[in-house]
Design a protein around this motif. Structure first.
Motif, mmCIF file in Angstrom:
data_model
loop_
_atom_site.group_PDB
_atom_site.id
_atom_site.type_symbol
_atom_site.label_atom_id
_atom_site.label_comp_id
_atom_site.label_asym_id
_atom_site.label_seq_id
_atom_site.Cartn_x
_atom_site.Cartn_y
_atom_site.Cartn_z
ATOM 1 N N ASN A 237 0.806 -1.232 0.000
ATOM 2 C CA ASN A 237 0.000 0.000 0.000
ATOM 3 C C ASN A 237 0.839 1.282 0.000
ATOM 4 O OD1 ASN A 237 -2.277 -1.631 0.131
ATOM 5 N ND2 ASN A 237 -2.363 -1.554 2.375
ATOM 6 N N ASN A 238 2.033 1.223 -0.569
ATOM 7 C CA ASN A 238 2.903 2.405 -0.532
ATOM 8 C C ASN A 238 3.008 2.974 0.873
ATOM 9 O OD1 ASN A 238 4.033 2.697 -3.018
ATOM 10 N ND2 ASN A 238 2.341 3.933 -3.853
ATOM 11 N N ASP A 239 2.994 2.087 1.840
ATOM 12 C CA ASP A 239 2.969 2.531 3.235
ATOM 13 C C ASP A 239 4.049 1.844 4.063
ATOM 14 O OD1 ASP A 239 1.536 3.711 5.663
ATOM 15 O OD2 ASP A 239 1.502 1.550 6.143
ATOM 16 N N HIS A 240 4.223 0.545 3.828
ATOM 17 C CA HIS A 240 5.200 -0.202 4.615
ATOM 18 C C HIS A 240 5.738 -1.373 3.800
ATOM 19 C CE1 HIS A 240 1.258 -2.120 5.591
ATOM 20 N NE2 HIS A 240 1.957 -3.250 5.574
ATOM 21 N N MET A 241 6.772 -2.010 4.327
ATOM 22 C CA MET A 241 7.276 -3.221 3.675
ATOM 23 C C MET A 241 7.021 -4.410 4.580
ATOM 24 S SD MET A 241 11.411 -3.263 4.117
ATOM 25 C CE MET A 241 12.249 -1.905 4.934
ATOM 26 N N GLU A 242 7.027 -5.572 3.959
ATOM 27 C CA GLU A 242 6.749 -6.796 4.703
ATOM 28 C C GLU A 242 7.787 -7.839 4.312
ATOM 29 O OE1 GLU A 242 2.501 -8.098 5.307
ATOM 30 O OE2 GLU A 242 3.203 -9.788 4.087
ATOM 31 N N VAL A 243 8.256 -8.564 5.301
ATOM 32 C CA VAL A 243 9.206 -9.641 5.034
ATOM 33 C C VAL A 243 8.540 -10.679 4.132
ATOM 34 C CG1 VAL A 243 10.584 -11.506 6.074
ATOM 35 C CG2 VAL A 243 10.291 -9.337 7.306
ATOM 36 N N VAL A 244 9.263 -11.141 3.128
ATOM 37 C CA VAL A 244 8.805 -12.283 2.327
ATOM 38 C C VAL A 244 9.558 -13.500 2.872
ATOM 39 C CG1 VAL A 244 8.745 -13.335 0.035
ATOM 40 C CG2 VAL A 244 8.331 -10.866 0.308
ATOM 41 N N PRO A 245 8.871 -14.316 3.683
ATOM 42 C CA PRO A 245 9.565 -15.415 4.355
ATOM 43 C C PRO A 245 10.318 -16.317 3.377
ATOM 44 C CG PRO A 245 7.383 -15.119 5.278
ATOM 45 C CD PRO A 245 7.459 -14.237 4.059
#
Ligand code: MG
Length: 260
Positions: free
Chosen positions: A91-99
């Motif tokens: 969401n152009n807001d945060h990043m998330e780890v791709v396990p």
């Protein structure tokens, strides 16, 4: 002849008078000049002017923006630093780890720094202990400030959120719930090494978790290890900051740093 002798005597006495004064009962006048306010004022060089953030956590003008929620261009893959960071932007807001994709690391290298980083545990609570929302910030790619979902989640105290992993437990558990964002504000002092490569001064770290002091200028006792006791690695200089892929979809936003 007699008057000449008397004259010499008077001259000699005159020359000796200051010497005699040293041995008189009256102490010499050696009082210092009276202090004035300006005598303890230091004006130069002028302290550098910066613009602070509008609110707590917002980057000041002299910060390096490491992540603004929109691009990972300050980061690369830890498995292969020639490749882009493999985590996903949400969401152009945060990043998330791709396990399973591996950790990410900064392109730039750092030593002493002030770091601000925001993180959130995965929205869906899975697993327990070290398996829940695990990640970590590695200073100089070696010394880990633990990230974990420590909200209602007991684990060993020196491995919970805010610990210097297996080195120092945090002073308190200030963790918010998994749907909320957490902040770390860190003052990190890199280790110093002598010319012969031996350790001169260990690294030190101060951490505020959600504004609460949880590490108070503690000594980092060496390399972060899962198994074994801490020891210092070979002498090293500035290095990357890395974020750990520990198999959980931990989220990050608003990461900035000031070199110290
Ligand atoms: Mg970790």
């Amino acid at each position: 002849m007699k008057s000449k002798i008397i004259s010499l005597y008077v001259i000699a006495l005159g020359a000796a008078t200051p010497l005699l004064a040293q041995y008189s009962d009256k102490p010499p006048d050696v009082s210092p000049m009276p202090m004035k306010p300006e005598m303890t004022e230091i004006w130069e060089p002028q302290v550098k002017i910066i613009t602070p953030g509008k609110s707590l956590g917002e980057a000041p003008s002299d910060a390096i923006i490491l992540f603004d929620g929109k691009t990972l261009d300050q980061w690369v893959s830890q498995k292969d630093p020639s490749k882009p960071a493999p985590w996903k932007i949400v969401n152009n807001d945060h990043m998330e780890v791709v396990p399973g994709s591996g950790g990410i690391q900064t392109k730039m290298q750092f030593g002493d720094c002030q770091l601000h980083i925001e993180f959130s545990a995965p929205d869906v609570v899975e697993s327990v202990g070290q398996g829940r929302g695990n990640s970590g910030v590695f200073f100089q790619n070696r010394y880990e400030l633990q990230i974990l979902d420590s909200y209602n989640n007991r684990t060993y105290r020196n491995g919970q959120a805010g610990s210097i992993y297996k080195d120092h437990a945090p002073l308190v558990n200030a963790m918010r719930g998994p749907l909320e964002w957490n902040t770390y504000d860190v003052i990190y002092t890199a280790p110093r090494f002598r010319a012969d490569g031996s350790l001169d001064a260990p690294a030190r770290i101060t951490v505020l978790h959600n504004g609460v002091l949880i590490q108070n200028n503690v000594t980092i006792n060496g390399l972060t290890l899962y198994v074994g006791l801490h020891t210092y690695p070979a002498a090293h200089g500035e290095d990357v900051i890395s974020l750990q892929d520990h198999g959980n979809k931990t989220q990050f936003r608003n990461i900035w740093l000031r070199k110290l």
